[in-house]
Design an enzyme around this catalytic site. Structure first.
Site, PDB file in Angstrom:
ATOM      1  N   ASP A 293       0.812  -1.218   0.000  1.00 27.23           N
ATOM      2  CA  ASP A 293       0.000   0.000   0.000  1.00 27.23           C
ATOM      3  C   ASP A 293       0.847   1.270   0.000  1.00 27.23           C
ATOM      4  OD1 ASP A 293      -2.376  -1.330  -0.133  1.00 27.23           O
ATOM      5  OD2 ASP A 293      -2.835  -1.185   1.999  1.00 27.23           O
ATOM      6  N   LYS A 320      -5.793  -4.615  -6.806  1.00 35.16           N
ATOM      7  CA  LYS A 320      -6.297  -3.670  -5.807  1.00 35.16           C
ATOM      8  C   LYS A 320      -7.535  -2.944  -6.369  1.00 35.16           C
ATOM      9  CE  LYS A 320      -3.043  -4.192  -2.600  1.00 35.16           C
ATOM     10  NZ  LYS A 320      -3.309  -4.508  -1.178  1.00 35.16           N
TER      11      LYS A 320
END
Length: 422
Positions: A293, A320
């Site tokens: 992330d 994602k």
């Protein structure tokens, strides 16, 4: 058809301020899921964001059809939670959510006795989950998949009559998130730990006990402030991020180390983490396997600094909120930066970096095309600090930050940024 919402960003020449970050949505999701299995009170300080709200609503109301929108964490954790608790539910979400694979988690849950069927395409939501207590025992899952699959299985394991031995095949991705899950499980009274070989996790039967839990600030959200300091031309830039501590359950706390070579020093005080500027390097290599992330933030930072890089461990970025590798390439191209990539790595060569640095040094015009955000909160926040190189930079659909950091634009204004709606 309505035109997309846009904002134009101008960032302050002098960068000083104190920021109260949102609390961790990763910890919030885990503590919420586990507390739902204890019958105790909700954790304190839950993150105020779309993902947490989606999981909260699903747990509190448990409707027949649960629409979790774009909240991938809620889909994965909710699938496991509702598989082991009485009731029948259909779990669905946004169009992008229905394209995100979940077959490996469903297969593992089925092997432990779960009753889950697909309402549409095999391997993808929506799912029909008929919940009942699970027997458990032993199952295997590829270690390179999203750690949320693994965490989902682990969190319900103490409720299984035989507990669970979960074997992870191959190289383990995002291990800090698995360790976070285990730490929170233990705090709620579970017996769970890695086996001696380090490739499996054993969770004993016995359930949880009600526990008071307070969620800490979010290190993922902190990353955008590191980028702000790195890209600012203010040699005395100083940002205090309240409540952050050097010791954290969050693997993304490694951002404080990643940004040392990018010219940002972190000093921990009683108030929190204080970010100041130092000298930066010319090139950077890093493996994001355990902190995917953070990749968008660091890629955008290096691109805007003209720092050559080779980053690997990016395989999970393809599944994602969007294909983040392609999205980064596309949007950086709008800013004049060509980044090479394959399915698991991204590279900015020294020669290309030198050209980028020279081009950016001479930059006087605004970027001609708004930055697209692809319904991805991290695209919006990772590109916002690029306004230091492109004053007036336009960001499309800025509202996507509500997924994890709803106050992001307001916090930029608190340190002197000017944000104008188009």
């Amino acid at each position: 058809m309505t035109s997309p919402s846009l904002i134009h960003i101008n960032l302050p020449a002098r960068l000083q301020g104190t920021i109260s970050l949102p609390t961790s949505k990763s910890i919030s999701a885990r503590a919420l899921t586990i507390s739902a299995l204890t019958g105790g009170t909700q954790p304190q300080g839950l993150s105020d964001c779309d993902d947490t709200h989606a999981l909260q609503a699903a747990i509190a109301h448990r409707p027949a059809i649960i629409d979790i929108g774009a909240a991938g964490t809620a889909m994965r954790f909710g699938t496991a939670l509702f598989a082991c608790t009485p009731g029948e539910h259909v779990l669905t979400g946004s169009p992008r959510m229905l394209e995100r694979p979940i077959g490996l988690l469903v297969d593992a849950l089925r092997s432990l006795g779960a009753d889950i069927t697909y309402e549409g395409t095999e391997g993808f939501p929506p799912l029909r989950v008929k919940g009942h207590p699970l027997k458990g025992g032993h199952t295997t899952i590829p270690a390179s998949v999203s750690s949320q699959y693994i965490s989902a299985l682990l969190m319900i394991a103490p409720t299984m009559t035989e507990g669970l031995t979960l074997t992870l095949e191959g190289e383990i991705a995002s291990r800090p998130y698995i360790d976070m899950t285990l730490a929170i499980m233990k705090a709620y009274g579970a017996q769970a730990d890695w086996t001696a070989e380090g490739q499996a996790i054993r969770v004993a039967a016995g359930g949880y006990r009600p526990t008071e839990w307070t969620v800490e600030p979010d290190w993922s959200a902190a990353s955008y402030w590191y980028e702000m300091v790195a890209l600012s031309d203010d040699s005395e830039a100083c940002i205090c991020l309240k409540g952050l501590r050097a010791k954290s359950l969050q693997g993304d706390s490694c951002i404080s180390q990643i940004f040392i070579p990018l010219g940002v020093k972190t000093t921990f005080t009683d108030e929190g983490a204080v970010l100041t500027k130092t000298a930066a390097v010319e090139s950077l290599d890093f493996d994001f396997t355990h902190c995917p992330d953070l990749a968008q933030t660091v890629v955008a930072t290096c691109a805007m600094m003209g720092v050559a890089f080779h980053f690997n461990g990016l395989k999970s970025l393809k599944i994602k909120e969007t294909d983040r590798i392609v999205a980064l390439q596309t949007e950086l191209r709008k800013l004049g930066v060509e980044v090479a990539a394959d399915n698991e790595s991204m590279t900015l060569t020294p020669a290309t970096a030198a050209l980028v640095k020279a081009k950016l040094r001479a930059q006087t015009a605004q970027a001609s095309t708004p930055i697209a955000t692809y319904a991805d909160h991290r695209m919006a926040m990772a590109f916002a600090p690029c306004a230091y190189r492109f004053p007036g930079l336009a960001i499309a659909h800025p509202e996507v930050v509500s997924k994890s950091y709803p106050a992001f634009w307001a916090d930029l204004e608190r340190v002197g940024a000017t944000i104008e709606k188009a």
